[in-house]
Design a protein around this motif. Structure first.
Motif, PDB file in Angstrom:
ATOM      1  N   GLN A   2      11.399  37.024 123.164  1.00  0.00           N
ATOM      2  CA  GLN A   2      11.931  35.849 123.862  1.00  0.00           C
ATOM      3  C   GLN A   2      11.684  36.019 125.356  1.00  0.00           C
ATOM      4  O   GLN A   2      11.889  37.104 125.909  1.00  0.00           O
ATOM      5  CB  GLN A   2      13.422  35.678 123.583  1.00  0.00           C
ATOM      6  N   LEU A   3      11.253  34.938 125.981  1.00  0.00           N
ATOM      7  CA  LEU A   3      10.914  34.963 127.398  1.00  0.00           C
ATOM      8  C   LEU A   3      11.795  33.972 128.137  1.00  0.00           C
ATOM      9  O   LEU A   3      11.856  32.798 127.758  1.00  0.00           O
ATOM     10  CB  LEU A   3       9.445  34.610 127.598  1.00  0.00           C
ATOM     11  N   GLN A   4      12.459  34.420 129.169  1.00  0.00           N
ATOM     12  CA  GLN A   4      13.350  33.569 129.957  1.00  0.00           C
ATOM     13  C   GLN A   4      12.825  33.516 131.380  1.00  0.00           C
ATOM     14  O   GLN A   4      12.889  34.501 132.111  1.00  0.00           O
ATOM     15  CB  GLN A   4      14.771  34.124 129.931  1.00  0.00           C
ATOM     16  N   ALA A   5      12.333  32.348 131.764  1.00  0.00           N
ATOM     17  CA  ALA A   5      11.781  32.163 133.105  1.00  0.00           C
ATOM     18  C   ALA A   5      12.808  31.506 134.021  1.00  0.00           C
ATOM     19  O   ALA A   5      13.636  30.711 133.571  1.00  0.00           O
ATOM     20  CB  ALA A   5      10.520  31.317 133.046  1.00  0.00           C
ATOM     21  N   SER A   6      12.725  31.835 135.298  1.00  0.00           N
ATOM     22  CA  SER A   6      13.605  31.238 136.290  1.00  0.00           C
ATOM     23  C   SER A   6      12.918  31.266 137.650  1.00  0.00           C
ATOM     24  O   SER A   6      11.868  31.912 137.804  1.00  0.00           O
ATOM     25  CB  SER A   6      14.936  31.985 136.350  1.00  0.00           C
ATOM     26  N   GLY A   7      13.507  30.563 138.611  1.00  0.00           N
ATOM     27  CA  GLY A   7      12.995  30.630 139.971  1.00  0.00           C
ATOM     28  C   GLY A   7      12.257  29.405 140.447  1.00  0.00           C
ATOM     29  O   GLY A   7      11.858  29.328 141.618  1.00  0.00           O
ATOM     30  N   GLY A   8      12.025  28.444 139.570  1.00  0.00           N
ATOM     31  CA  GLY A   8      11.353  27.234 140.003  1.00  0.00           C
ATOM     32  C   GLY A   8      12.237  26.417 140.919  1.00  0.00           C
ATOM     33  O   GLY A   8      13.428  26.703 141.091  1.00  0.00           O
ATOM     34  N   GLY A   9      11.654  25.397 141.521  1.00  0.00           N
ATOM     35  CA  GLY A   9      12.431  24.550 142.402  1.00  0.00           C
ATOM     36  C   GLY A   9      11.553  23.643 143.224  1.00  0.00           C
ATOM     37  O   GLY A   9      10.373  23.437 142.912  1.00  0.00           O
ATOM     38  N   PHE A  10      12.154  23.135 144.299  1.00  0.00           N
ATOM     39  CA  PHE A  10      11.481  22.194 145.182  1.00  0.00           C
ATOM     40  C   PHE A  10      11.243  22.886 146.516  1.00  0.00           C
ATOM     41  O   PHE A  10      12.167  23.488 147.081  1.00  0.00           O
ATOM     42  CB  PHE A  10      12.373  20.961 145.358  1.00  0.00           C
ATOM     43  N   VAL A  11      10.016  22.780 147.029  1.00  0.00           N
ATOM     44  CA  VAL A  11       9.692  23.431 148.291  1.00  0.00           C
ATOM     45  C   VAL A  11       8.673  22.583 149.040  1.00  0.00           C
ATOM     46  O   VAL A  11       7.896  21.842 148.414  1.00  0.00           O
ATOM     47  CB  VAL A  11       9.142  24.858 148.035  1.00  0.00           C
ATOM     48  N   GLN A  12       8.688  22.675 150.342  1.00  0.00           N
ATOM     49  CA  GLN A  12       7.711  21.944 151.139  1.00  0.00           C
ATOM     50  C   GLN A  12       6.378  22.694 151.174  1.00  0.00           C
ATOM     51  O   GLN A  12       6.326  23.906 150.972  1.00  0.00           O
ATOM     52  CB  GLN A  12       8.237  21.739 152.555  1.00  0.00           C
ATOM     53  N   SER A  13       5.325  21.949 151.436  1.00  0.00           N
ATOM     54  CA  SER A  13       3.997  22.538 151.534  1.00  0.00           C
ATOM     55  C   SER A  13       4.004  23.691 152.543  1.00  0.00           C
ATOM     56  O   SER A  13       4.584  23.570 153.626  1.00  0.00           O
ATOM     57  CB  SER A  13       2.998  21.477 151.965  1.00  0.00           C
ATOM     58  N   GLY A  14       3.393  24.796 152.146  1.00  0.00           N
ATOM     59  CA  GLY A  14       3.376  25.978 152.992  1.00  0.00           C
ATOM     60  C   GLY A  14       4.492  26.955 152.699  1.00  0.00           C
ATOM     61  O   GLY A  14       4.487  28.083 153.202  1.00  0.00           O
ATOM     62  N   GLY A  15       5.436  26.538 151.883  1.00  0.00           N
ATOM     63  CA  GLY A  15       6.565  27.390 151.559  1.00  0.00           C
ATOM     64  C   GLY A  15       6.261  28.383 150.448  1.00  0.00           C
ATOM     65  O   GLY A  15       5.122  28.485 149.969  1.00  0.00           O
ATOM     66  N   SER A  16       7.316  29.107 150.031  1.00  0.00           N
ATOM     67  CA  SER A  16       7.160  30.152 149.021  1.00  0.00           C
ATOM     68  C   SER A  16       8.238  30.029 147.948  1.00  0.00           C
ATOM     69  O   SER A  16       9.345  29.539 148.220  1.00  0.00           O
ATOM     70  CB  SER A  16       7.272  31.538 149.671  1.00  0.00           C
ATOM     71  N   LEU A  17       7.900  30.496 146.782  1.00  0.00           N
ATOM     72  CA  LEU A  17       8.847  30.623 145.678  1.00  0.00           C
ATOM     73  C   LEU A  17       8.472  31.870 144.896  1.00  0.00           C
ATOM     74  O   LEU A  17       7.306  32.273 144.865  1.00  0.00           O
ATOM     75  CB  LEU A  17       8.785  29.412 144.737  1.00  0.00           C
ATOM     76  N   ARG A  18       9.475  32.448 144.235  1.00  0.00           N
ATOM     77  CA  ARG A  18       9.196  33.561 143.341  1.00  0.00           C
ATOM     78  C   ARG A  18       9.740  33.234 141.964  1.00  0.00           C
ATOM     79  O   ARG A  18      10.941  32.989 141.813  1.00  0.00           O
ATOM     80  CB  ARG A  18       9.795  34.873 143.836  1.00  0.00           C
ATOM     81  N   LEU A  19       8.875  33.239 140.992  1.00  0.00           N
ATOM     82  CA  LEU A  19       9.277  33.040 139.606  1.00  0.00           C
ATOM     83  C   LEU A  19       9.525  34.391 138.953  1.00  0.00           C
ATOM     84  O   LEU A  19       8.831  35.371 139.251  1.00  0.00           O
ATOM     85  CB  LEU A  19       8.199  32.294 138.827  1.00  0.00           C
ATOM     86  N   SER A  20      10.509  34.424 138.074  1.00  0.00           N
ATOM     87  CA  SER A  20      10.817  35.633 137.319  1.00  0.00           C
ATOM     88  C   SER A  20      10.786  35.314 135.834  1.00  0.00           C
ATOM     89  O   SER A  20      11.097  34.189 135.427  1.00  0.00           O
ATOM     90  CB  SER A  20      12.213  36.164 137.689  1.00  0.00           C
ATOM     91  N   CYS A  21      10.447  36.300 135.054  1.00  0.00           N
ATOM     92  CA  CYS A  21      10.418  36.130 133.598  1.00  0.00           C
ATOM     93  C   CYS A  21      10.894  37.424 132.960  1.00  0.00           C
ATOM     94  O   CYS A  21      10.256  38.470 133.136  1.00  0.00           O
ATOM     95  CB  CYS A  21       9.012  35.791 133.131  1.00  0.00           C
TER      96      CYS A  21
END
Length: 120
Positions: A2-21
């Motif tokens: 089973q895989l549980q992903a998280s970390g998505g969201g809304f960000v402006q161009s040039g920004g950063s996000l980190r997804l985890s699984c």
């Protein structure tokens, strides 16, 4: 697995996000993991792959902006996304498969997906 992903969201161009699984498997350390994404009206595409021993591979569109990594002690795979662009907007899926990588590799397990939205 089973895989549980998280970390998505809304960000402006040039920004950063980190997804985890996080994966529920005792064999985490030997498996290959990959992130796919699918934008509305487009085909699903492979974004990045990380194999046993941490060998990595990236799609041309994200090379030098995204970094895939793994923490075997935490059964977790990460996707660090920097310099995000509106065209990175998609649902991102964490996947897992057998050891190996390259054109012959494909995942056996898929997570539920997490939405990433990048505004211009």
């Amino acid at each position: 697995v089973q895989l549980q992903a998280s970390g998505g969201g809304f960000v402006q161009s040039g920004g950063s996000l980190r997804l985890s699984c996080t994966a529920s498997t005792a064999l985490f350390s030997i498996n290959t993991y990959a992130w796919y994404r699918q934008a509305p009206g487009k085909q699903r595409e492979l974004v990045a792959t990380i194999a046993y021993g941490a060998a990595t591979n990236y799609a041309d569109a994200v090379e030098d902006r995204f970094t895939i990594s793994r923490d075997n002690a935490k059964n977790t795979v990460y996707l660090q996304m920097n310099s995000l662009k509106p065209e990175d907007t998609a649902v991102y899926y964490c996947t897992a498969g057998p050891p190996g990588y390259g054109s012959g590799w494909s995942p056996n397990y898929w997570g539920q997906g997490t939405q990433v939205t990048v505004s211009s």
